[in-house]
Design an enzyme around this catalytic site. Structure first.
Site, PDB file in Angstrom:
ATOM      1  N   GLU A  53      29.965  45.358  62.170  1.00  0.00           N
ATOM      2  CA  GLU A  53      28.705  44.930  61.552  1.00  0.00           C
ATOM      3  C   GLU A  53      28.101  43.691  62.201  1.00  0.00           C
ATOM      4  OE1 GLU A  53      31.443  45.775  59.880  1.00  0.00           O
ATOM      5  OE2 GLU A  53      30.907  47.133  58.256  1.00  0.00           O
ATOM      6  N   GLY A  59      31.592  50.886  57.328  1.00  0.00           N
ATOM      7  CA  GLY A  59      31.862  51.472  56.018  1.00  0.00           C
ATOM      8  C   GLY A  59      32.968  52.515  56.053  1.00  0.00           C
ATOM      9  N   ALA A 102      28.295  53.212  57.648  1.00  0.00           N
ATOM     10  CA  ALA A 102      27.082  53.445  56.880  1.00  0.00           C
ATOM     11  C   ALA A 102      26.000  53.861  57.877  1.00  0.00           C
ATOM     12  CB  ALA A 102      26.687  52.162  56.168  1.00  0.00           C
ATOM     13  N   GLU A 157      36.064  50.624  55.856  1.00  0.00           N
ATOM     14  CA  GLU A 157      36.169  50.067  54.495  1.00  0.00           C
ATOM     15  C   GLU A 157      36.600  51.116  53.472  1.00  0.00           C
ATOM     16  OE1 GLU A 157      32.196  48.290  55.086  1.00  0.00           O
ATOM     17  OE2 GLU A 157      33.062  46.590  54.013  1.00  0.00           O
TER      18      GLU A 157
HETATM   19  N1  COA Z   1      24.630  55.403  61.626  1.00  0.00           N
HETATM   20  C1  COA Z   1      23.714  56.291  62.022  1.00  0.00           C
HETATM   21  N2  COA Z   1      23.888  57.129  63.058  1.00  0.00           N
HETATM   22  C2  COA Z   1      25.059  57.032  63.721  1.00  0.00           C
HETATM   23  C3  COA Z   1      26.054  56.117  63.369  1.00  0.00           C
HETATM   24  C4  COA Z   1      25.812  55.277  62.256  1.00  0.00           C
HETATM   25  N3  COA Z   1      26.715  54.401  61.817  1.00  0.00           N
HETATM   26  N4  COA Z   1      27.091  56.246  64.229  1.00  0.00           N
HETATM   27  C5  COA Z   1      26.747  57.226  65.079  1.00  0.00           C
HETATM   28  N5  COA Z   1      25.535  57.701  64.774  1.00  0.00           N
HETATM   29  C6  COA Z   1      24.785  58.771  65.451  1.00  0.00           C
HETATM   30  C7  COA Z   1      24.212  58.262  66.771  1.00  0.00           C
HETATM   31  O1  COA Z   1      22.999  57.557  66.545  1.00  0.00           O
HETATM   32  C8  COA Z   1      24.012  59.567  67.500  1.00  0.00           C
HETATM   33  O2  COA Z   1      22.841  60.194  67.016  1.00  0.00           O
HETATM   34  P1  COA Z   1      21.714  60.734  68.053  1.00  0.00           P
HETATM   35  O3  COA Z   1      22.439  61.824  68.798  1.00  0.00           O
HETATM   36  O4  COA Z   1      20.652  61.224  67.141  1.00  0.00           O
HETATM   37  O5  COA Z   1      21.355  59.575  68.912  1.00  0.00           O
HETATM   38  C9  COA Z   1      25.201  60.409  67.051  1.00  0.00           C
HETATM   39  O6  COA Z   1      25.668  59.816  65.839  1.00  0.00           O
HETATM   40  C10 COA Z   1      26.359  60.412  68.047  1.00  0.00           C
HETATM   41  O7  COA Z   1      26.676  59.050  68.341  1.00  0.00           O
HETATM   42  P2  COA Z   1      26.652  58.419  69.835  1.00  0.00           P
HETATM   43  O8  COA Z   1      26.372  56.969  69.675  1.00  0.00           O
HETATM   44  O9  COA Z   1      25.753  59.208  70.695  1.00  0.00           O
HETATM   45  O10 COA Z   1      28.168  58.699  70.240  1.00  0.00           O
HETATM   46  P3  COA Z   1      29.045  57.848  71.252  1.00  0.00           P
HETATM   47  O11 COA Z   1      30.273  58.638  71.474  1.00  0.00           O
HETATM   48  O12 COA Z   1      28.240  57.435  72.445  1.00  0.00           O
HETATM   49  O13 COA Z   1      29.412  56.496  70.462  1.00  0.00           O
HETATM   50  C11 COA Z   1      30.106  55.207  68.568  1.00  0.00           C
HETATM   51  C12 COA Z   1      30.182  56.567  69.304  1.00  0.00           C
HETATM   52  C13 COA Z   1      30.837  55.390  67.237  1.00  0.00           C
HETATM   53  C14 COA Z   1      30.787  54.129  69.406  1.00  0.00           C
HETATM   54  C15 COA Z   1      28.622  54.831  68.323  1.00  0.00           C
HETATM   55  O14 COA Z   1      27.966  55.943  67.731  1.00  0.00           O
HETATM   56  C16 COA Z   1      28.432  53.646  67.432  1.00  0.00           C
HETATM   57  O15 COA Z   1      28.592  52.522  67.854  1.00  0.00           O
HETATM   58  N6  COA Z   1      28.054  53.884  66.153  1.00  0.00           N
HETATM   59  C17 COA Z   1      27.775  52.852  65.229  1.00  0.00           C
HETATM   60  C18 COA Z   1      29.059  52.284  64.679  1.00  0.00           C
HETATM   61  C19 COA Z   1      28.770  51.164  63.719  1.00  0.00           C
HETATM   62  O16 COA Z   1      28.242  50.117  64.057  1.00  0.00           O
HETATM   63  N7  COA Z   1      29.147  51.389  62.450  1.00  0.00           N
HETATM   64  C20 COA Z   1      29.050  50.402  61.440  1.00  0.00           C
HETATM   65  C21 COA Z   1      27.816  50.568  60.640  1.00  0.00           C
HETATM   66  S1  COA Z   1      27.838  49.474  59.254  1.00  0.00           S
END
Ligand code: COA
Length: 250
Positions: free
Chosen positions: A131, A108, A63, A111
């Site tokens: 989460e 999400g 999400a 999920e």
């Molecule tokens: N919501 C909003 N934006 C997200 C996102 C999410 N769940 N997951 C990734 N993004 C965005 C990042 O903020 C980033 O945006 P920016 O360039 O404007 O900063 C872009 O996507 C690329 O992600 P980035 O974090 O730079 O890539 P990465 O390769 O370093 O890391 C992840 C990848 C997936 C490990 C990391 O993005 C992450 O931890 N995301 C959240 C995962 C999460 O907690 N999901 C559950 C949500 S309920």
């Protein structure tokens, strides 16, 4: 359009395309997804539905955390209900649904994959329910479906620690049925085989296998309530600010 529905004969392929956010779902994208799934659920010419993410990095990275960071408890319940509806459509539509997990399937995203009947992963896929590190819990069915599919012990491990698993471990714990590259081609191949079977028998098999759905309503309620806590506000804000959260326990 960030969610497209293509066709390969009787197989529908739904693609979530919001690559600048690793296909994370905001209200617009999740609403489009829900609408496409509703249409496909009612469309008898679509006999199997495959769900995937655009690009080679992500299925769905969750999400949209930046959107969630502004939500109060009531709004979070509505948001949770929309995610539940999408996952429930995948789980309950009277035809097989397949997640082609081509990269990150987190929160999400994991999920939605759990809502599907079958899950296949590319060798680069990474799955998890992170989460807890945002000060919240899975809110689109994860607490129930992960436990049902992988067992309570695995579900507690993944949901308490928030750790990600690679494709090999996902296969070992039963979170996916196979690892295949390219995963979309493999998923469509399986879908074509299912489309040749009796849709009536498949629909009945699916309905019977899905009996005893668990406590999904309870999860939707408590997920929303967490958004009233300081820890959720802190955890969600810390992600956008690219820093570690400082939880205070309330
Ligand atoms: N919501 C909003 N934006 C997200 C996102 C999410 N769940 N997951 C990734 N993004 C965005 C990042 O903020 C980033 O945006 P920016 O360039 O404007 O900063 C872009 O996507 C690329 O992600 P980035 O974090 O730079 O890539 P990465 O390769 O370093 O890391 C992840 C990848 C997936 C490990 C990391 O993005 C992450 O931890 N995301 C959240 C995962 C999460 O907690 N999901 C559950 C949500 S309920």
């Amino acid at each position: 359009m960030s969610v497209t529905a293509g066709r390969d004969g009787a197989v529908a392929v739904v693609t979530i395309d919001r690559q600048d956010a690793l296909n994370a779902l905001n209200v617009e994208t999740l609403t489009e997804l829900r609408d496409r799934l509703r249409e496909l659920a009612a469309d008898d010419s679509a006999q199997v539905v495959v769900l995937t993410g655009a690009g080679d990095r992500a299925f769905v990275a969750g999400a949209d955390i930046k959107y969630m960071s502004g939500l109060g408890a009531d709004e979070a319940k509505e948001w949770g209900a929309l995610g539940h509806e999408a996952a429930r459509l995948l789980e309950e539509m009277p035809k097989p649904t397949i997640a082609a997990i081509n990269g990150f399937a987190l929160g999400g995203g994991c999920e939605l994959a759990l809502g599907c009947d079958l899950r296949y992963a590319s060798s680069r896929a990474r799955l998890g329910q992170p989460e807890i590190d945002l000060g919240i819990v899975p809110g689109w069915g994860g607490t129930q479906r992960l436990a049902r599919i992988c067992g309570l012990g695995v579900a507690k491990d993944l949901i308490f620690t928030g750790r990600m698993v690679e494709a090999e471990e996902a296969l070992r714990i039963g979170l996916v049925s196979a690892i295949a590259d390219p995963v979309l081609d493999h998923s469509i191949e399986v879908a074509q085989k299912l489309a040749a079977k009796s849709p009536v028998a498949l629909g009945v098999a699916k309905r019977l296998l899905n009996l005893s759905p668990g406590a999904l309503d309870r999860e939707a309620e408590e997920f929303g309530d967490l958004f009233a806590t300081e820890d959720a506000k802190e955890g969600l804000a810390a992600f956008a600010e690219k820093r570690a959260p400082r939880f205070v326990g309330r």
